[in-house]
Design an enzyme around this catalytic site. Sequence first.
Site, short mmCIF file in Angstrom:
data_model
loop_
_atom_site.label_atom_id
_atom_site.label_comp_id
_atom_site.label_asym_id
_atom_site.label_seq_id
_atom_site.Cartn_x
_atom_site.Cartn_y
_atom_site.Cartn_z
N HIS A 120 86.33 70.73 47.22
CA HIS A 120 86.59 69.30 47.09
C HIS A 120 85.26 68.65 46.65
O HIS A 120 84.69 67.83 47.37
CB HIS A 120 87.12 68.72 48.40
CG HIS A 120 87.84 67.41 48.28
ND1 HIS A 120 89.15 67.22 48.69
CD2 HIS A 120 87.44 66.22 47.80
CE1 HIS A 120 89.51 65.96 48.47
NE2 HIS A 120 88.48 65.31 47.92
N GLU A 165 91.68 68.07 42.59
CA GLU A 165 91.53 67.12 41.49
C GLU A 165 90.47 67.49 40.45
O GLU A 165 89.49 66.74 40.26
CB GLU A 165 91.22 65.72 42.05
CG GLU A 165 92.27 65.18 42.98
CD GLU A 165 92.07 63.72 43.34
OE1 GLU A 165 91.02 63.15 43.00
OE2 GLU A 165 92.97 63.15 43.97
N TYR A 299 98.08 58.11 43.81
CA TYR A 299 97.62 56.80 44.29
C TYR A 299 98.31 55.65 43.56
O TYR A 299 98.78 54.71 44.17
CB TYR A 299 96.09 56.69 44.20
CG TYR A 299 95.45 57.56 45.26
CD1 TYR A 299 95.22 57.06 46.53
CD2 TYR A 299 95.16 58.90 45.01
CE1 TYR A 299 94.69 57.87 47.54
CE2 TYR A 299 94.64 59.72 46.01
CZ TYR A 299 94.41 59.19 47.27
OH TYR A 299 93.92 59.99 48.25
N GLU A 372 97.96 64.28 48.86
CA GLU A 372 97.25 63.04 49.20
C GLU A 372 98.08 61.85 48.76
O GLU A 372 98.61 61.85 47.63
CB GLU A 372 95.90 62.91 48.48
CG GLU A 372 94.81 63.80 48.99
CD GLU A 372 93.48 63.59 48.25
OE1 GLU A 372 93.22 62.48 47.73
OE2 GLU A 372 92.70 64.55 48.20
N TRP A 419 96.34 60.47 52.96
CA TRP A 419 94.89 60.33 52.85
C TRP A 419 94.54 59.00 53.47
O TRP A 419 94.91 57.97 52.91
CB TRP A 419 94.42 60.36 51.38
CG TRP A 419 92.92 60.28 51.35
CD1 TRP A 419 92.16 59.15 51.34
CD2 TRP A 419 92.02 61.39 51.40
NE1 TRP A 419 90.82 59.47 51.39
CE2 TRP A 419 90.71 60.85 51.44
CE3 TRP A 419 92.17 62.78 51.44
CZ2 TRP A 419 89.57 61.66 51.49
CZ3 TRP A 419 91.04 63.57 51.50
CH2 TRP A 419 89.76 63.01 51.52
N GLU A 426 83.68 57.21 51.23
CA GLU A 426 84.52 57.11 50.05
C GLU A 426 83.68 57.20 48.77
O GLU A 426 83.62 56.29 47.95
CB GLU A 426 85.36 55.83 50.12
CG GLU A 426 86.26 55.54 48.92
CD GLU A 426 87.15 56.69 48.47
OE1 GLU A 426 87.60 57.49 49.32
OE2 GLU A 426 87.38 56.81 47.25
C1 GBH Z 1 91.13 61.09 45.82
O1 GBH Z 1 90.81 60.79 44.50
C2 GBH Z 1 90.14 62.07 46.37
O2 GBH Z 1 90.68 63.39 46.39
C3 GBH Z 1 89.62 61.71 47.72
O3 GBH Z 1 88.49 62.46 48.01
C4 GBH Z 1 89.36 60.23 47.79
O4 GBH Z 1 88.73 59.86 48.97
C5 GBH Z 1 90.67 59.53 47.65
O5 GBH Z 1 91.35 59.93 46.51
C6 GBH Z 1 90.55 58.01 47.60
O6 GBH Z 1 89.80 57.60 46.50
O7 GBH Z 1 93.38 51.62 39.70
O8 GBH Z 1 92.57 52.04 37.52
O9 GBH Z 1 91.01 51.65 39.30
C7 GBH Z 1 91.68 59.84 43.91
C8 GBH Z 1 91.34 59.55 42.46
C9 GBH Z 1 90.74 57.85 40.93
C10 GBH Z 1 92.72 57.59 42.19
C11 GBH Z 1 90.71 56.37 40.63
C12 GBH Z 1 92.73 56.13 41.91
C13 GBH Z 1 91.94 54.33 40.53
C14 GBH Z 1 92.26 53.93 39.14
N1 GBH Z 1 91.40 58.12 42.18
N2 GBH Z 1 92.05 55.81 40.67
S1 GBH Z 1 92.31 52.19 38.92
#
Ligand code: GBH
Length: 466
Positions: A120, A165, A299, A372, A419, A426
Amino acid sequence: MAGQFPTDFVWGVSTSAYQIEGAVDADGRGRSIWDTFCAEPNRIANGETGETACDHYHRYRDDVALMADLGVGAYRFSVAWPRVQPTGSGPVNAAGLDFYDRLVDELRAHDIAPMLTLYHWDTPQPVEDAGGWTTRDTARRFADYAALVADRLGDRVAYWVTLNEPAMMTMLGYGVGVHAPGRQLLLDALPTAHHQLYGHGLAVAALRAAGVAGRIGIANNHTPVVPAGATPGAEPGPADRAAADAYDVLHNRLFADPVLLGRYPSAPAGFASLDELAADTAALATIAAPLDFYGVNYYQPTRICAPDALAAELPPELTDSLPPLPFGFAPFDDSVPRTGFGWPSVPPGLTDLLTGLTERYGTRLPPLYVTENGASYPDEPAADGTVADPERVEYLTGHVAALAAARDAGVDVRGYFVWSLLDNFEWAAGYGQRFGLVHVDYPTQRRTPKSSYHWYRDLIATDRPQ
Ligand code: GBH
């Protein structure tokens, strides 16, 4: 709600090593790229680091007790490669692996199935110094490390996740540099995706050769890509659709197609190096090793427009200094609820994602687990010490309903991991974004279950035979 899930559906929680463990110098742990990155100026909000984090390394028994009380059937955590191999190669550091041995036994003593992620994002610094994921050799080193972990824990881990990821490591770590190792290769980062995927394939082979008892998979983060006009309400045109297709390749198909189909997607304009990767058919055969499950981190969906629009995901200093990417990020309508990060909360995106994967990959898709899903909010204790997080309850309620809808539509999804268990480090946002079901007061390390913890416990309990 939970009655819609079979009794063997797995409800779990997720964390990762650097985000919770702390104890960065304990028992011979080596340095990782995150130790290095956090020590550099202006990388992390408020100059924060994972040096102490949730001190989970010393408090893991308390944290397992919190999970046992929550009633989860599984816990997804990651092993820190630099604890196992302090320099990223050579013999095992038994004292580092002892920690995970204790953790796995503690989980099993509480009937919680361990889901172990091998990687990770915390690459040993010497591996990065030798090129990190820009070199193919890192894939072989990763498989050697996987074999060491399998040798010690292969009899007791229920689920193995090779990589977390790789899309984020590629884009944020090597593409735009907002994560470690902080490189800005833009689309020249594509070979780092290939080397990670090759490392995944070699690690699967190493785990199979070790005869591990558990099931083997990967955790890819996926986002449904929605073509959009640059302004809210505007209809997407052909340029917006082409940009959305390019982003879908970069974020989704680049990582799922090789693993599930053994080939790369056809290259959109500007992705020339993808053709070179596609020619590496020997590596692709390794990458496509059959999996027992496929992990999905979700997400939010992404609205993509033609590249001249605002690149909303990147900080302005980056968008000003980098050449333009072949896509732009279009805003969501103001009526869409936002999490603390400002990310939109769109539960139906999870249904769309799971049904979309099922349609695209068909019989090549193994059973799915949502490895997650969650949201950050600025949760703080009230005067009486309780922590109410109604927004997280609403986010999770919506996403569990979306999961049920995907199952109704025929998707074979067998588990869901929130998650995260705890508020934690973070990444570039430091401690400012709280994702936990359990609040952590960092100065005292006091853990306080939030109202979302109680909500999840009730959900799980109603899914269990009494
Ligand atoms: C995960 O990544 C990770 O695996 C984890 O370690 C982390 O703590 C968790 O998520 C929370 O961040 O709405 O256009 O700004 C998630 C990857 C990348 C998902 C950025 C959300 C936001 C895009 N993330 N994305 S935007």
